[in-house]
Structures are given as structure tokens and as C-alpha cells.
Design an enzyme around this catalytic site. Structure first.
Site, PDB file in Angstrom:
ATOM      1  CD  GLU A  82     -31.172  28.198  13.265  1.00 45.78           C
ATOM      2  OE1 GLU A  82     -30.120  29.080  13.260  1.00 45.78           O
ATOM      3  OE2 GLU A  82     -31.013  27.146  14.108  1.00 45.78           O
ATOM      4  CB  CYS A  95     -29.965  21.906   4.720  1.00 40.37           C
ATOM      5  SG  CYS A  95     -29.985  20.707   6.430  1.00 40.37           S
ATOM      6  CB  CYS A 102     -34.301  16.528  18.181  1.00 38.41           C
ATOM      7  SG  CYS A 102     -34.192  14.887  17.597  1.00 38.41           S
ATOM      8  CB  CYS A 106     -27.498  12.715  19.145  1.00 38.09           C
ATOM      9  SG  CYS A 106     -28.684  11.502  18.581  1.00 38.09           S
ATOM     10  CB  CYS A 109     -27.100  16.588  18.076  1.00 42.12           C
ATOM     11  SG  CYS A 109     -28.220  17.330  17.031  1.00 42.12           S
ATOM     12  CB  CYS A 326     -26.786  19.794   7.815  1.00 41.99           C
ATOM     13  SG  CYS A 326     -27.402  20.697   6.264  1.00 41.99           S
TER      14      CYS A 326
HETATM   15  N1  SAH Z   1     -32.187  13.716  12.972  1.00 41.76           N
HETATM   16  C1  SAH Z   1     -31.522  13.292  11.884  1.00 41.76           C
HETATM   17  C2  SAH Z   1     -31.222  14.657  10.870  1.00 41.76           C
HETATM   18  C3  SAH Z   1     -30.582  15.968  11.172  1.00 41.76           C
HETATM   19  S1  SAH Z   1     -28.961  15.661  11.975  1.00 41.76           S
HETATM   20  C4  SAH Z   1     -30.271  12.643  11.798  1.00 41.76           C
HETATM   21  O1  SAH Z   1     -29.718  12.422  13.206  1.00 41.76           O
HETATM   22  O2  SAH Z   1     -30.005  12.065  11.019  1.00 41.76           O
HETATM   23  C5  SAH Z   1     -28.092  15.822  10.354  1.00 41.76           C
HETATM   24  C6  SAH Z   1     -26.705  15.250  10.454  1.00 41.76           C
HETATM   25  O3  SAH Z   1     -25.671  16.108  11.340  1.00 41.76           O
HETATM   26  C7  SAH Z   1     -26.650  13.924  11.252  1.00 41.76           C
HETATM   27  O4  SAH Z   1     -25.892  12.984  10.593  1.00 41.76           O
HETATM   28  C8  SAH Z   1     -26.232  14.214  12.526  1.00 41.76           C
HETATM   29  O5  SAH Z   1     -25.770  13.270  13.300  1.00 41.76           O
HETATM   30  C9  SAH Z   1     -25.082  15.424  12.175  1.00 41.76           C
HETATM   31  N2  SAH Z   1     -24.723  16.158  13.379  1.00 41.76           N
HETATM   32  C10 SAH Z   1     -25.142  16.547  14.441  1.00 41.76           C
HETATM   33  N3  SAH Z   1     -24.469  17.263  15.292  1.00 41.76           N
HETATM   34  C11 SAH Z   1     -23.185  17.557  14.711  1.00 41.76           C
HETATM   35  C12 SAH Z   1     -22.090  18.085  15.017  1.00 41.76           C
HETATM   36  N4  SAH Z   1     -22.101  18.814  16.457  1.00 41.76           N
HETATM   37  N5  SAH Z   1     -21.151  18.091  13.986  1.00 41.76           N
HETATM   38  C13 SAH Z   1     -21.225  17.594  12.780  1.00 41.76           C
HETATM   39  N6  SAH Z   1     -22.450  16.740  12.428  1.00 41.76           N
HETATM   40  C14 SAH Z   1     -23.229  16.796  13.345  1.00 41.76           C
HETATM   41 FE1  SF4 Z   2     -32.126  14.579  16.743  1.00 39.35          FE
HETATM   42 FE2  SF4 Z   2     -29.370  15.675  16.607  1.00 39.35          FE
HETATM   43 FE3  SF4 Z   2     -29.944  13.072  17.263  1.00 39.35          FE
HETATM   44 FE4  SF4 Z   2     -30.599  14.057  14.648  1.00 39.35          FE
HETATM   45  S1  SF4 Z   2     -28.543  13.850  15.725  1.00 39.35           S
HETATM   46  S2  SF4 Z   2     -31.653  12.655  16.073  1.00 39.35           S
HETATM   47  S3  SF4 Z   2     -31.414  15.915  15.073  1.00 39.35           S
HETATM   48  S4  SF4 Z   2     -30.519  14.827  18.252  1.00 39.35           S
END
Ligand code: SAH
Ligand code: SF4
Length: 333
Positions: A82, A95, A102, A106, A109, A326
């Protein structure tokens, strides 16, 4: 397929201007098929049709709200990825995803909740923006910004991400200024260093989400390998070398990292540095048990940063209405 087709032109001794025409058709006209390449002879179009697929992604669905459009693609091997187009004033921000799910795990996420599948190729990353550009062209608009904040960790797919950045930046291709490109990373330190030394002028965003190691490691396993002190140090180096602010993203999660104490700890960590903090309310989804904080908590958190001269903004999680924001792209079959 772009590189292979270029190679085919060379191998078949087609004149050089054909390659230039081909590039224009792809990167300026955003043609859908070889049949649309009417500047080419019928014979050449047929040859290309026989030998290649023009794109490796196919657009299968778009979902639109007022100012976000989510694009769902299918890869040649049948996976789904996506991207999101965000409309904000004059800005048209794509985006993009860099991986299929991934491996960083985290806890908050949605992308990280599914098993990692594979890196996207450079071409697959570029094609997301090609399809979005094609969509915008109908309104006489173009992609002005690209952010690597979709599915995946860009610095775990470093080479393909850098390849795609160069194509976005290329004057003869997308011509998107490096300052309008942001790579967001959870903090893969060796790659941040490598990236900084490329001197591309691209912006860097760090997913921080906690100001002490204990909390950060509990939310982001990557912190065990690359702890905060080292991460901030390399970001300071980035600023020194490139003269650019680093953006720190901080997703506020109710009762987890949103207290006054957390804000003060963040102040201590970043005080006196040339940084910008992006506060984002946690966007709830089915893969985690967290909640988003009250608006007043977010405002309070921001005020503490401001009172201590730390520049910040509250980012609306774009696209939350369509669960396409995003960082929260989880794909669906
Ligand atoms: N992997 C990279 C880029 C993708 S995530 C990274 O972690 O930076 C893009 C952003 O969305 C990151 O800052 C991530 O921490 C945030 N994000 C992930 N899950 C989220 C959620 N449930 N609500 C709000 N932001 C979130
Ligand atoms: Fe991966 Fe989500 Fe962590 Fe970004 S925030 S590194 S996409 S697990």
C-alpha cells in the site's frame, strides 16, 4: 521492467533517442501500457509486449477520503502493498512502502505485527510513485514530496531505497527535490551513517517514541541493538554534516509514553539541539491493545516541549479514516 527494457533497446541497437522517448513516456506521460506508446512503431510496441511486462505492480484498488487516497497494489508474486497520497495545501505527498511487512517488531505498529515477507525492489518502490503521479496528472498535478513512511523499514532495504531516491530526484525523471524527500527509520545506526555520507540532501526522520532506553526497548526491540545515546549521537552528526534538522517522530500512546514525566525526559534528551518533534496520536488498530491519548494530553505534552524551546508539531495521523495512515499499513487480502 524499466532497466531491462532499456537494455533491450541497447542490445537491439535501437537509436539512443528511443531510450529518451521511452523515459519520457514512463516518467512524464505515465503511460499505462506499451500500446499507449504511440510514438513507437507498431512493430516495436508488439516486440515490447511480447517480451516484457511494463510494470511489476498492478493497481488493484484506491480508497479516497477528503484529503488522502490509499493505493493498494499487487506484486507479480501476488502480495499486496500500500501507498498513500496525502493532499495538504499545495503539497502532494506520496507515502511509499519499502518492504512487504517489517521484521523490526515495534509493538504499536500494524505493519510489524505480520511476518516479514521481503524487500521491495527499487522498481516496485518507484512504481508506487509512478501510479500516484498518473492519478494526479489527470488533475494536472504532480507528486511534490515523497516520504518513506509506508510499510517496512527503509534502512533494512538500503540499496533499493537509495536507488529509488536517485530516480525520484533525477531531473529527467520525477525531478523531486532532495529536500522534499524524507526517509523515516526506527534507527538502524550503521545505515544512517552510510546514508549521511552519500550527501544526498534528503531529510531524515527518526521514530523515537520514548526518551529512555527501558521504555524504548519495550516498544521497539531495535533499541536493544542501537540504544538511544548512540542514536542521538549519530543524528547530531547528521545535522552537523548536512546542516539539516532531524525530525523525531513520537507516537503518543495513552498511559505508556504520554505523561509529563515522559515529556520532560524528551526535553532532556533533545534540549539545545536543532531538531523538530512530530507528535502523532497513536492510531488504534486490531493488532495491538494500546489507546490514543486525550487531546488535552497531547496539547499538554506539546506545551512542555515548546516551553523548553523544542520545536514541535502535532501531526494528524493522515488517513486514519481509511486505516491507511503512514506506518499503519497492514495489507489485506
Ligand atoms: N519503519 C519506518 C517507517 C515506517 S513507519 C519507521 O519506523 O520509521 C512510519 C511512522 O508511523 C513511524 O514513525 C511509526 O512509528 C509510526 N507508526 C507506526 N504505528 C503507528 C500507529 N499505530 N499509530 C501512529 N503512528 C504509528
Ligand atoms: Fe517496522 Fe513499524 Fe517499527 Fe517502522 S514502526 S520499523 S514499519 S515495525
Amino acid at each position: 521492467m524499466y532497466d531491462k527494457i532499456k537494455q533491450y533497446f541497447q542490445d537491439n541497437n535501437l537509436p539512443k533517442f528511443r531510450i529518451k522517448q521511452f523515459e519520457d513516456l514512463i516518467f512524464k506521460q505515465f503511460v499505462s501500457s506499451f500500446d499507449d506508446m504511440t510514438t513507437f512503431s507498431k512493430d516495436l510496441r508488439e516486440q515490447l509486449n511480447e517480451n516484457f511486462n511494463l510494470y511489476s505492480l498492478s493497481l488493484i484498488e484506491t480508497e479516497k477520503t477528503k484529503d488522502t487516497i490509499k493505493f493498494m497494489f499487487e506484486t507479480e508474486d501476488g502480495d499486496h502493498i500500500e501507498s498513500v497520497l496525502m493532499i495538504n495545501g499545495k503539497r502532494r505527498t506520496a507515502c511509499v512502502s519499502s518492504q512487504i511487512f517489517c521484521a523490526m517488531g515495534c509493538k504499536f505498529c500494524a505493519t510489524g505485527a505480520k511476518p516479514f515477507k521481503r524487500n521491495l525492489t527499487g522498481e516496485e518502490i518507484v512504481e508506487q510513485v509512478l501510479f500516484i503521479s498518473k492519478y494526479l496528472k489527470k488533475m494536472d498535478e504532480r507528486v511534490s514530496n515523497v516520504v518513506y513512511m509506508g510499510m517496512g523499514e527503509p534502512f533494512m532495504n538500503y540499496d533499493n531505497v537509495v536507488e529509488s531516491i536517485k530516480i525520484f530526484n533525477d531531473r529527467d525523471k520525477f525531478d523531486i527535490g532532495a529536500r522534499h524527500i524524507v526517509v523515516s527509520t526506527c534507527g538502524i545506526i550503521p545505515k544512517i551513517k552510510e546514508f549521511m555520507n552519500l550527501n544526498l540532501q534528503v531529510r531524515l526522520a527518526i521514530s523515537l517514541h520514548a526518551a529512555n532506553d527501558e521504555l524504548r526497548s519495550s516498544l521497539m526491540p531495535v533499541n536493544n541493538q542501537y540504544p538511544l545515546k548512540d542514536l542521538i549521537e549519530v543524528c547530531d552528526e547528521f545535522t552537523k554534516k548536512t546542516n539539516k534538522k532531524v525530525s523525531y517522530e513520537y507516537v503518543l500512546i495513552k498511559g505508556v509514553n504520554d505523561s509529563e514525566k515522559d515529556a520532560k525526559e524528551l526535553v532532556q534528551l533533545l534540549e539545545g539541539k536543532l531538531v523538530h518533534v512530530n507528535l502523532i496520536a497513536y492510531n488504534p488498530h486490531e493488532f495491538a491493545d494500546f489507546e490514543k491519548p486525550a487531546k488535552s494530553t497531547i496539547i499538554n505534552f506539546k506545551n512542555i516541549l515548546e516551553n523548553n524551546k523544542i520545536e514541535s508539531s502535532v501531526r494528524r495521523s493522515m488517513g486514519d479514516e481509511i486505516s491507511g495512515a503512514c506506518g499503519q499499513l497492514a495489507g489485506k487480502k
